[in-house]
Design a protein around this motif. Structure first.
Motif, PDB file in Angstrom:
ATOM      1  N   ALA A  25      34.362  32.812  38.256  1.00  0.00           N
ATOM      2  CA  ALA A  25      35.162  33.248  39.391  1.00  0.00           C
ATOM      3  C   ALA A  25      34.298  33.960  40.414  1.00  0.00           C
ATOM      4  O   ALA A  25      33.331  34.629  40.059  1.00  0.00           O
ATOM      5  N   THR A  26      34.666  33.807  41.679  1.00  0.00           N
ATOM      6  CA  THR A  26      33.995  34.558  42.742  1.00  0.00           C
ATOM      7  C   THR A  26      34.517  35.990  42.723  1.00  0.00           C
ATOM      8  O   THR A  26      35.551  36.288  42.110  1.00  0.00           O
ATOM      9  N   ASP A  27      33.831  36.864  43.429  1.00  0.00           N
ATOM     10  CA  ASP A  27      34.293  38.245  43.541  1.00  0.00           C
ATOM     11  C   ASP A  27      35.681  38.296  44.168  1.00  0.00           C
ATOM     12  O   ASP A  27      36.529  39.097  43.752  1.00  0.00           O
ATOM     13  N   ALA A  28      35.930  37.452  45.161  1.00  0.00           N
ATOM     14  CA  ALA A  28      37.246  37.417  45.807  1.00  0.00           C
ATOM     15  C   ALA A  28      38.336  37.030  44.807  1.00  0.00           C
ATOM     16  O   ALA A  28      39.436  37.597  44.819  1.00  0.00           O
ATOM     17  N   ILE A  33      42.795  38.580  41.130  1.00  0.00           N
ATOM     18  CA  ILE A  33      43.285  38.700  39.754  1.00  0.00           C
ATOM     19  C   ILE A  33      43.676  40.156  39.473  1.00  0.00           C
ATOM     20  O   ILE A  33      44.751  40.420  38.923  1.00  0.00           O
ATOM     21  N   SER A  34      42.844  41.098  39.870  1.00  0.00           N
ATOM     22  CA  SER A  34      43.153  42.521  39.665  1.00  0.00           C
ATOM     23  C   SER A  34      44.425  42.918  40.401  1.00  0.00           C
ATOM     24  O   SER A  34      45.255  43.668  39.868  1.00  0.00           O
ATOM     25  N   GLU A  35      44.586  42.421  41.613  1.00  0.00           N
ATOM     26  CA  GLU A  35      45.790  42.707  42.402  1.00  0.00           C
ATOM     27  C   GLU A  35      47.040  42.174  41.685  1.00  0.00           C
ATOM     28  O   GLU A  35      48.049  42.875  41.578  1.00  0.00           O
ATOM     29  N   ILE A  36      46.960  40.965  41.184  1.00  0.00           N
ATOM     30  CA  ILE A  36      48.102  40.366  40.484  1.00  0.00           C
ATOM     31  C   ILE A  36      48.382  41.102  39.176  1.00  0.00           C
ATOM     32  O   ILE A  36      49.536  41.369  38.833  1.00  0.00           O
ATOM     33  N   LYS A  37      47.319  41.475  38.451  1.00  0.00           N
ATOM     34  CA  LYS A  37      47.501  42.178  37.176  1.00  0.00           C
ATOM     35  C   LYS A  37      48.145  43.552  37.364  1.00  0.00           C
ATOM     36  O   LYS A  37      48.783  44.062  36.448  1.00  0.00           O
ATOM     37  N   ALA A  38      48.011  44.150  38.549  1.00  0.00           N
ATOM     38  CA  ALA A  38      48.682  45.420  38.812  1.00  0.00           C
ATOM     39  C   ALA A  38      50.197  45.239  38.771  1.00  0.00           C
ATOM     40  O   ALA A  38      50.931  46.144  38.376  1.00  0.00           O
ATOM     41  N   ASP A  39      50.674  44.061  39.168  1.00  0.00           N
ATOM     42  CA  ASP A  39      52.113  43.747  39.150  1.00  0.00           C
ATOM     43  C   ASP A  39      52.540  43.053  37.866  1.00  0.00           C
ATOM     44  O   ASP A  39      53.688  43.179  37.434  1.00  0.00           O
ATOM     45  N   HIS A  40      51.648  42.275  37.275  1.00  0.00           N
ATOM     46  CA  HIS A  40      51.936  41.464  36.087  1.00  0.00           C
ATOM     47  C   HIS A  40      50.745  41.596  35.133  1.00  0.00           C
ATOM     48  O   HIS A  40      49.808  40.805  35.205  1.00  0.00           O
ATOM     49  N   GLY A  75      37.882  29.169  28.958  1.00  0.00           N
ATOM     50  CA  GLY A  75      37.236  30.474  28.918  1.00  0.00           C
ATOM     51  C   GLY A  75      38.143  31.509  29.535  1.00  0.00           C
ATOM     52  O   GLY A  75      39.360  31.308  29.622  1.00  0.00           O
ATOM     53  N   HIS A  76      37.541  32.612  29.987  1.00  0.00           N
ATOM     54  CA  HIS A  76      38.288  33.708  30.601  1.00  0.00           C
ATOM     55  C   HIS A  76      37.619  34.098  31.909  1.00  0.00           C
ATOM     56  O   HIS A  76      36.381  34.093  31.998  1.00  0.00           O
ATOM     57  N   ILE A  77      38.428  34.457  32.893  1.00  0.00           N
ATOM     58  CA  ILE A  77      37.915  35.032  34.141  1.00  0.00           C
ATOM     59  C   ILE A  77      38.685  36.324  34.389  1.00  0.00           C
ATOM     60  O   ILE A  77      39.903  36.352  34.265  1.00  0.00           O
ATOM     61  N   GLY A  78      37.972  37.390  34.657  1.00  0.00           N
ATOM     62  CA  GLY A  78      38.626  38.675  34.860  1.00  0.00           C
ATOM     63  C   GLY A  78      39.464  39.099  33.674  1.00  0.00           C
ATOM     64  O   GLY A  78      40.476  39.767  33.834  1.00  0.00           O
ATOM     65  N   GLY A  79      39.064  38.695  32.468  1.00  0.00           N
ATOM     66  CA  GLY A  79      39.804  39.026  31.266  1.00  0.00           C
ATOM     67  C   GLY A  79      41.063  38.204  31.062  1.00  0.00           C
ATOM     68  O   GLY A  79      41.871  38.498  30.196  1.00  0.00           O
ATOM     69  N   VAL A  80      41.227  37.138  31.838  1.00  0.00           N
ATOM     70  CA  VAL A  80      42.432  36.311  31.810  1.00  0.00           C
ATOM     71  C   VAL A  80      42.076  34.921  31.264  1.00  0.00           C
ATOM     72  O   VAL A  80      41.127  34.296  31.747  1.00  0.00           O
TER      73      VAL A  80
END
Length: 137
Positions: A25-28, A33-40, A75-80
């Motif tokens: 995954a790119t940094d963006a 992913i972090s933004e979405i994980k804050a809600d879900h 695999g996993h990206i951003g722990g997902v």
């Protein structure tokens, strides 16, 4: 795409035993992913072969998506966890998926929808000398 914009799929390192990961995954993308994980907090990705929402990677709450018997964990990206449909895997098995973000609306059922940015899959063909085993194999 500049090399420093890409983060590897597993905690910023290459795959097991020096092999390249199948999905990165790119940094963006990691930021979205972090933004979405804050809600879900519990989410997963699924890369389909293109149907209703084309071939965009779709992001779902874990409780709302049934992983199929033929889906393949890349695999996993951003722990997902990131899955791909079995038929699509057969077509793309020699390709490293690079998950990025572009302006626009996400897929109708994907959690990136309504955020004015969406996930996009880019690809890079593995070289002949690159091993690319699936996680857990």
């Amino acid at each position: 795409m500049p090399e420093d914009n890409v983060t590897s799929g597993t905690n910023g390192t290459n795959g097991t035993n020096g092999t390249e990961p199948r999905v990165i995954a790119t940094d963006a993308a990691l930021d979205l992913i972090s933004e979405i994980k804050a809600d879900h907090p519990e989410i997963l990705f699924h890369q389909s072969g293109g149907c209703c929402d084309g071939s965009s990677p779709m992001c779902y709450p874990v409780a709302e998506f049934q992983v199929g018997d033929h889906d393949v964990l890349l695999g996993h990206i951003g722990g997902v966890p990131f899955y791909i449909g079995g038929r699509q895997y057969e077509v793309w098995k020699h390709t490293q998926l690079i998950i990025d973000v572009v302006p626009g609306r996400g897929g109708m059922f994907s959690l990136d929808n309504g955020r004015e940015k969406r996930f996009l899959t880019r690809g890079r063909i593995f070289g002949e000398d690159e091993a690319c085993p699936l996680p857990g194999r």
